[in-house]
Design a protein around this motif. Structure first.
Motif, PDB file in Angstrom:
ATOM      1  N   SER A   1      -5.364  13.478   0.501  1.00  0.00           N
ATOM      2  CA  SER A   1      -4.524  11.684   0.110  1.00  0.00           C
ATOM      3  C   SER A   1      -5.066  10.285  -0.874  1.00  0.00           C
ATOM      4  O   SER A   1      -6.018  10.891   0.508  1.00  0.00           O
ATOM      5  CB  SER A   1      -3.102  11.571   1.323  1.00  0.00           C
ATOM      6  OG  SER A   1      -2.833  12.208   1.635  1.00  0.00           O
ATOM      7  N   TYR A   2      -4.408  10.372  -1.670  1.00  0.00           N
ATOM      8  CA  TYR A   2      -4.952   9.461  -2.762  1.00  0.00           C
ATOM      9  C   TYR A   2      -4.540   7.943  -1.964  1.00  0.00           C
ATOM     10  O   TYR A   2      -3.073   7.829  -2.121  1.00  0.00           O
ATOM     11  CB  TYR A   2      -4.633   8.968  -4.087  1.00  0.00           C
ATOM     12  CG  TYR A   2      -5.013   8.257  -5.110  1.00  0.00           C
ATOM     13  CD1 TYR A   2      -5.989   8.121  -5.046  1.00  0.00           C
ATOM     14  CD2 TYR A   2      -4.056   7.710  -5.387  1.00  0.00           C
ATOM     15  CE1 TYR A   2      -6.031   6.317  -5.514  1.00  0.00           C
ATOM     16  CE2 TYR A   2      -4.461   6.461  -6.207  1.00  0.00           C
ATOM     17  CZ  TYR A   2      -4.959   6.260  -6.185  1.00  0.00           C
ATOM     18  OH  TYR A   2      -5.313   5.034  -6.793  1.00  0.00           O
ATOM     19  N   ARG A   3      -5.069   7.007  -1.404  1.00  0.00           N
ATOM     20  CA  ARG A   3      -5.086   5.785  -0.921  1.00  0.00           C
ATOM     21  C   ARG A   3      -4.444   4.603  -2.077  1.00  0.00           C
ATOM     22  O   ARG A   3      -5.968   4.666  -2.302  1.00  0.00           O
ATOM     23  CB  ARG A   3      -4.723   6.321   0.335  1.00  0.00           C
ATOM     24  CG  ARG A   3      -4.573   6.748   1.732  1.00  0.00           C
ATOM     25  CD  ARG A   3      -5.386   6.861   3.127  1.00  0.00           C
ATOM     26  NE  ARG A   3      -5.126   7.833   3.625  1.00  0.00           N
ATOM     27  CZ  ARG A   3      -6.023   7.744   5.352  1.00  0.00           C
ATOM     28  NH1 ARG A   3      -6.906   7.420   5.810  1.00  0.00           N
ATOM     29  NH2 ARG A   3      -5.098   9.005   5.597  1.00  0.00           N
ATOM     30  N   TYR A   4      -4.132   4.000  -1.636  1.00  0.00           N
ATOM     31  CA  TYR A   4      -4.112   2.474  -2.877  1.00  0.00           C
ATOM     32  C   TYR A   4      -3.901   1.218  -2.076  1.00  0.00           C
ATOM     33  O   TYR A   4      -2.036   1.724  -1.259  1.00  0.00           O
ATOM     34  CB  TYR A   4      -3.594   3.170  -4.003  1.00  0.00           C
ATOM     35  CG  TYR A   4      -1.794   3.550  -4.227  1.00  0.00           C
ATOM     36  CD1 TYR A   4      -1.500   2.567  -3.754  1.00  0.00           C
ATOM     37  CD2 TYR A   4      -1.847   4.768  -4.313  1.00  0.00           C
ATOM     38  CE1 TYR A   4       0.131   3.384  -4.245  1.00  0.00           C
ATOM     39  CE2 TYR A   4      -0.790   5.866  -4.284  1.00  0.00           C
ATOM     40  CZ  TYR A   4       0.668   4.290  -4.346  1.00  0.00           C
ATOM     41  OH  TYR A   4       1.692   4.737  -4.237  1.00  0.00           O
TER      42      TYR A   4
ATOM     43  N   ASP B   1       0.997  -1.291  -0.027  1.00  0.00           N
ATOM     44  CA  ASP B   1       0.105  -0.005   0.370  1.00  0.00           C
ATOM     45  C   ASP B   1       0.844   1.169   0.563  1.00  0.00           C
ATOM     46  O   ASP B   1       2.273   1.466   0.420  1.00  0.00           O
ATOM     47  CB  ASP B   1      -1.066   0.135   1.384  1.00  0.00           C
ATOM     48  CG  ASP B   1      -0.193  -0.180   2.537  1.00  0.00           C
ATOM     49  OD1 ASP B   1       0.598   1.014   3.272  1.00  0.00           O
ATOM     50  OD2 ASP B   1      -0.242  -1.093   3.887  1.00  0.00           O
TER      51      ASP B   1
ATOM     52  N   SER C   1       0.605   5.890  -0.594  1.00  0.00           N
ATOM     53  CA  SER C   1      -0.531   6.928  -0.952  1.00  0.00           C
ATOM     54  C   SER C   1       0.728   8.319  -1.610  1.00  0.00           C
ATOM     55  O   SER C   1       1.789   7.789  -1.723  1.00  0.00           O
ATOM     56  CB  SER C   1      -1.150   7.381   0.448  1.00  0.00           C
ATOM     57  OG  SER C   1      -0.092   8.058   1.633  1.00  0.00           O
ATOM     58  N   ASP C   2      -0.098   9.082  -2.231  1.00  0.00           N
ATOM     59  CA  ASP C   2       0.403  10.426  -2.856  1.00  0.00           C
ATOM     60  C   ASP C   2      -0.219  11.498  -1.751  1.00  0.00           C
ATOM     61  O   ASP C   2      -1.449  11.734  -1.869  1.00  0.00           O
ATOM     62  CB  ASP C   2      -0.533  10.363  -4.105  1.00  0.00           C
ATOM     63  CG  ASP C   2      -0.186   9.773  -5.420  1.00  0.00           C
ATOM     64  OD1 ASP C   2       1.510   9.276  -5.348  1.00  0.00           O
ATOM     65  OD2 ASP C   2      -0.642   9.086  -6.285  1.00  0.00           O
ATOM     66  N   GLN C   3       0.698  11.711  -0.706  1.00  0.00           N
ATOM     67  CA  GLN C   3       0.208  12.649  -0.196  1.00  0.00           C
ATOM     68  C   GLN C   3      -0.066  14.089  -0.224  1.00  0.00           C
ATOM     69  O   GLN C   3       0.309  14.583  -1.636  1.00  0.00           O
ATOM     70  CB  GLN C   3       1.433  12.688   1.166  1.00  0.00           C
ATOM     71  CG  GLN C   3       0.543  13.509   2.155  1.00  0.00           C
ATOM     72  CD  GLN C   3       1.971  13.716   3.400  1.00  0.00           C
ATOM     73  OE1 GLN C   3       3.186  14.222   3.351  1.00  0.00           O
ATOM     74  NE2 GLN C   3       2.179  13.077   4.525  1.00  0.00           N
TER      75      GLN C   3
END
Length: 214
Positions: A96-99, A78, A80-82
């Motif tokens: 943030s985008y979390r994946y 996992d 993220s783009d903070q």
């Protein structure tokens, strides 16, 4: 034949017989099967994110220095783009985008053991695998800021070109080192690399091995 020469021949024969006995005990009479757990970390090339890998492996020797094994493993990565945003007179917001990327796989391996004694075991394994994976990681990501859109908050655009769930075939390579303690309990370490037809790569991968010979 001189007594001294006869004595030398007998002594040499005894030493050779003793050495052969030791070799036989250290290789041929070792427990031929191993049941182990591999727990470690790996870096997924898709997204360049580290995650956890856990596997359960059964191994059996069919030659003194050759073995085959099968492993069922799972991994989860996992990242993220903070993006932290602060508006006037308001608390900071986490936008943030979390994946997450997770998968399960079944692998068959062929191992060659460079060193195999009652305690030490070093070698290499090559194998093929089938992997099922699910990922929430978008293929393209873009952020539009308020100066461009006029909207008070950043706008994120996500584009998906690959399927969320994939089933792929792959190959792996592993180097391993193990030491066996009393009661045939073994502890070791593994370093590996794998890739599949979906373009997913896990490298490097490091794991601790705990198992039992029987």
């Amino acid at each position: 034949m001189e007594p001294k020469k006869m004595k030398s021949i007998i002594l040499s024969g005894l030493l050779l017989g003793f050495s052969g006995s030791l070799f036989g005990q250290s290789v041929y009479s070792l427990p031929a099967r191993i049941l182990s757990t591999n727990i470690g970390i790996g870096k997924a090339g898709t997204g360049d994110i580290y995650g956890v890998i856990v596997g359960f492996e059964y191994e059996k020797h069919f030659r003194p220095k050759l073995s085959w094994s099968t492993e069922f493993a799972t991994s989860i990565h996992d990242g993220s783009d903070q993006l932290l945003v602060t508006l006037d007179n308001q608390p900071q917001q986490d936008m943030s985008y979390r994946y997450t990327t997770a998968g399960i796989q079944l692998a068959g391996k062929l191992g060659y053991h460079f060193v195999r004694t009652k305690q030490a075991d070093f070698g290499i394994k090559l194998g093929i695998l089938t992997r099922y994976q699910s990922s929430s990681l978008s293929d393209d990501r873009e952020i539009l800021f308020p100066a461009l859109t006029g909207y008070p908050l950043p706008v994120r655009i996500l584009r998906n070109t690959d399927p969320q769930r994939t089933l792929a075939a792959g190959a792996l390579l592993q180097l391993f080192a193990r030491y066996t303690f009393k009661k045939n309990i073994l502890v070791g370490a593994t370093a590996g690399f794998q890739m599949d037809t979906n373009g997913d790569v896990i490298f490097p991968a490091f794991a601790v091995t705990i198992g039992k010979r029987f």
